[in-house]
Design a protein around this motif. Structure first.
Motif, short mmCIF file in Angstrom:
data_model
loop_
_atom_site.label_atom_id
_atom_site.label_comp_id
_atom_site.label_asym_id
_atom_site.label_seq_id
_atom_site.Cartn_x
_atom_site.Cartn_y
_atom_site.Cartn_z
N ASP A 287 0.87 -1.18 0.00
CA ASP A 287 0.00 0.00 0.00
C ASP A 287 0.90 1.22 0.00
N GLU A 288 0.97 1.88 -1.17
CA GLU A 288 1.84 3.05 -1.34
C GLU A 288 3.30 2.70 -0.95
N TYR A 292 2.02 -5.00 3.38
CA TYR A 292 1.09 -5.24 4.48
C TYR A 292 0.50 -6.65 4.48
#
Length: 754
Positions: A287-288, A292
């Motif tokens: 995520d960006e 995760y």
């Protein structure tokens, strides 16, 4: 050493061979192709002592060659500059002539050579002599390697052989790169195929160290859902102690590098203590840029590992292995056939009918497919059986179960459909029949049906249960194995996905057709003295909303506005622009009589309300009708649209040149008005570019064919003219890749009754 070569010649030949070998070694290393091409050209220049070498690529159509790499005056040229060089093929250039000859060409004096046109000087090369050799592989030419000498030069056979060898080496390097690209594409397709298989799925949330296992993954690991807490440590405890450290290291490396994980290791199942081999694939989600989650699939490969380790023992069981192999082949064949059947149609009824046809008799003696109806109740949608009596018995057993309130059966289809739980009955006996029967008559029916084995699985697509697939064996000598269960589940999954796609297609198609219909007039008006006809056709194999439209509206006393247009694009955006243009035209005719002003006001509305690059073409006619049998005045204006056509009663056809700038591009576009006088029997035809740009190969239908077609329709009414044009386009084109709209306005002769 032959007596025909001097020591210097032998030395040069050795250098040439060494240069080819070095470049060939670079090609085998699989490095950057541009670097290899540069190295090849530099090797040629250095070895032959020339300052100008070029590599040209043959373009599609074989009419031109384009620069691919070059050394000019001893200096390598950048790719962006060298690609600007274009050389004609054929005898118009030495490289083009080389392609024709399909072999090396040598010229000691370019200016005196009559075989081809020498063009080196046109490209700034002070070349007096040259060698060119074709580059390619197999029978396919790719390009030409060109070597230029600043002076007239007597090339040796070794020189020509050296250039051809270097060209062959470059060709093999290019072929190798293409093969590598194809291999990467194949690998990507394989990844997608694995993702569609029936493997166990797992997810590891890195922040919480929580592992989620699918039901099939839990079965592979041998864990019980109620006893599995989802911790990463508990999963690691399932791994064989000797493999844990290696697995930790491989996972850590994957997280630190590519994020792609592939592991093969052993597990010890807690439910039975059995040692199993598994293979796992995983991919890191970010995520960006922040990782995760790790997601992947797992497969039990124990049998494959044991097969490798016990190969000699399996030789003694050759017959069994052959039977299993044949069984596996049948399964693969069945899956392939099913995939072809399911993907061959988007009609839900066809897909549902195909499922039992695929299963019987290869996988089942009786097969039934039940789906939910509009009221949420299961109903039989398709069925097949080896014999009619078995299918009749199954249906009677179902009827009795329903009459008994859902009891009195060997399994519950409703529970499978409600909870998604599969039923696997590998071996059913008379004890099962006795336990399920409500009376002796019921028991006799069970015994006559003789169900020996059964599998019932839900039809699930995109997380939604759509129905139930039931397969039954009732013949002696057959029963289902666990791998049959997996096969049935795969068939059900593929059928359910195809069914869901078909229903989505139907729904989308209904919406598109409804919206398309809303963007066209429901019917053409009846006008005294005029005949109207229209044709509208959306491109084949495309449910997107078309961009063509037409409209006829009353604009005054015995005056009518006629418009045909084509907005850019397709789908909802095109529909929005179509609605805006139709509304704007109808609004503009209230205030304006002149067609060019109507289009100009429409252009203002498009510019005012559409803030992107969408545009529209349109042709608008103002038709003023007099008394029956009299001529009709028509004023035409076009905004970037195909020119209207006029068909006279005597068969003469012509185009009306009223062209102007299309709508939605600039303010105040240049538009003109052209006045026409139509006598009784004359017609004016508006159409979209789907008519003139219909293709047959590379050839267009065009305006000439349109006028020729109109010339044969002089005796037709408006409906016949519209149908004739549409038929001519359909006959000509290979397939419909654009929408077609046709609108015909015909001046009717005075009725004899008048």
């Amino acid at each position: 050493m032959t007596p025909h070569r001097s020591t210097g010649e032998w030395s040069l030949a050795v250098r040439q061979q060494a240069s080819v070998a070095r470049v060939g070694q670079l090609g085998l290393q699989g490095g950057d192709l541009e670097e290899l091409l540069g190295a090849a050209l530099s090797a040629v220049a250095d070895t032959l002592g020339v300052r100008n070498v070029a590599l040209l690529e043959l373009l599609a159509g074989w009419r031109e060659l384009q620069g691919r790499a070059a050394i000019y005056d001893g200096t390598p040229i950048t790719l962006d500059l060298v690609q600007k060089v274009r050389v004609p093929a054929g005898r118009e250039s030495m490289p083009g002539y080389t392609v024709m000859q399909a072999g090396a060409v040598m010229s000691e004096d370019l200016l005196a050579d009559q075989r081809f046109r020498a063009r080196a000087a046109e490209y700034g090369l002070a070349a007096q002599a040259a060698i060119t050799a074709p580059v390619g592989w197999g029978e396919r030419p790719w390009g030409v390697l060109c070597v230029y000498s600043d002076v007239v030069r007597a090339w040796t056979d070794d020189d020509v052989h050296f250039v051809q060898s270097m060209a062959n080496t470059v060709g093999l390097a290019i072929a190798r790169q293409r093969v590598e690209h194809e291999l990467r594409d194949s690998s990507a397709r394989l990844d997608l195929s694995l993702g569609a298989g029936g493997l166990g799925a797992w997810t590891w949330d890195m922040s919480s160290d929580f592992v989620e296992l699918s039901a099939s993954a839990q079965a592979i690991y041998g864990v019980i859902a109620d006893e599995f807490d989802g911790s990463g440590e508990q999963v690691l405890d399932l791994v064989h102690p000797d493999d844990r450290a290696v697995l930790r290291g491989e996972v850590y490396e994957a997280l630190q590098t590519s994020g792609e994980q592939h592991n093969v290791y052993r597990i010890v199942r807690p439910n039975d203590g059995e040692l199993r081999w598994v293979e796992s694939w995983g991919r890191l989600l970010t995520d960006e840029g922040h990782p995760y989650r790790l997601v992947g699939v797992i497969s039990d490969i124990t049998e494959r590992r044991l097969a490798d380790e016990t190969k000699e023992a399996l030789l003694a069981r050759e017959q069994r292995a052959r039977v299993e192999a044949e069984h596996a082949r049948e399964r693969l064949t069945l899956l392939a056939e099913a995939g072809a059947r399911f993907s061959g149609s988007l009609d839900p009824e066809v897909i549902l009918a195909a499922l039992p046809e695929v299963c019987v008799p290869v996988l089942a003696d009786v097969c039934l497919v039940d789906v939910f109806d509009d009221h949420g109740e299961l109903e039989e949608a398709a069925a097949s059986s080896r014999d009619e009596q078995s299918l009749a018995d199954v249906r009677e057993l179902r009827r009795r179960r329903a009459a008994l309130g859902g009891v009195g059966g060997l399994w519950s289809d409703r529970n499978v459909a409600r909870w998604g739980e599969r039923v696997f009955e590998p071996e059913l006996t008379d004890k099962h029949f006795q336990a399920a029967a409500s009376d002796e008559e019921h028991l006799a029916l069970f015994r006559r049906m003789g169900t020996r084995s059964a599998i019932v699985v839900p039809l699930v697509a995109r997380g939604r249960i759509m129905g139930v697939l039931t397969v039954i064996l009732n013949r002696a000598g057959r029963h289902y194995e666990p791998d049959d269960l997996e096969m049935v589940e795969q068939l059900a999954a593929r059928a359910a996905l195809a069914l869901d796609n078909g229903r989505l297609f139907e729904s989308r198609n209904r919406v598109a057709q409804s919206l398309q219909a809303a963007l066209l007039p429901p019917a053409l008006p009846e006008i005294d003295g005029l005949g109207l006809a229209a044709r509208y056709r959306v491109a084949e194999a495309d449910i997107e909303i078309g961009g063509d439209f037409y409209d006829v509206m009353e604009v005054g006393e015995r005056a009518w506005g006629v418009v045909v247009g084509d907005v850019c694009g397709r789908g909802p955006d095109a529909a929005a622009l179509t609605g805006l243009v139709r509304h704007s035209v109808r609004t503009a005719v209230v205030r304006e009589r002149v067609p060019s002003r109507v289009l100009a006001q429409t252009n203002d509305a498009v510019l005012d309300q559409i803030d992107d690059a969408r545009f529209c073409t349109a042709a608008y006619l103002r038709v003023e009708v007099g008394n029956p049998g009299e001529s009709v005045r028509v004023v035409a204006s076009s905004a970037g649209h195909p020119r209207p056509a006029v068909l006279r009663g005597d068969g003469q056809a012509e185009l009306v040149d009223c062209a102007g700038l299309l709508l939605g591009v600039v303010a105040s576009p240049a538009l003109i008005d052209v006045e026409l006088l139509l006598r009784p029997g004359d017609s004016v035809i508006l159409y979209t570019d789907g008519v003139t740009e219909a293709r047959q190969g590379k050839e267009l239908f065009g305006e000439v064919r349109l006028l020729d077609a109109l010339g044969t329709l002089a005796d037709s009414d408006a409906e016949g003219i519209a149908a004739g044009i549409d038929a001519a386009v359909r006959t000509f084109q290979d397939d419909a890749n654009d929408d077609v709209a046709i609108l015909v306005v015909q001046v009717l002769p005075e009725s004899p009754a008048a």
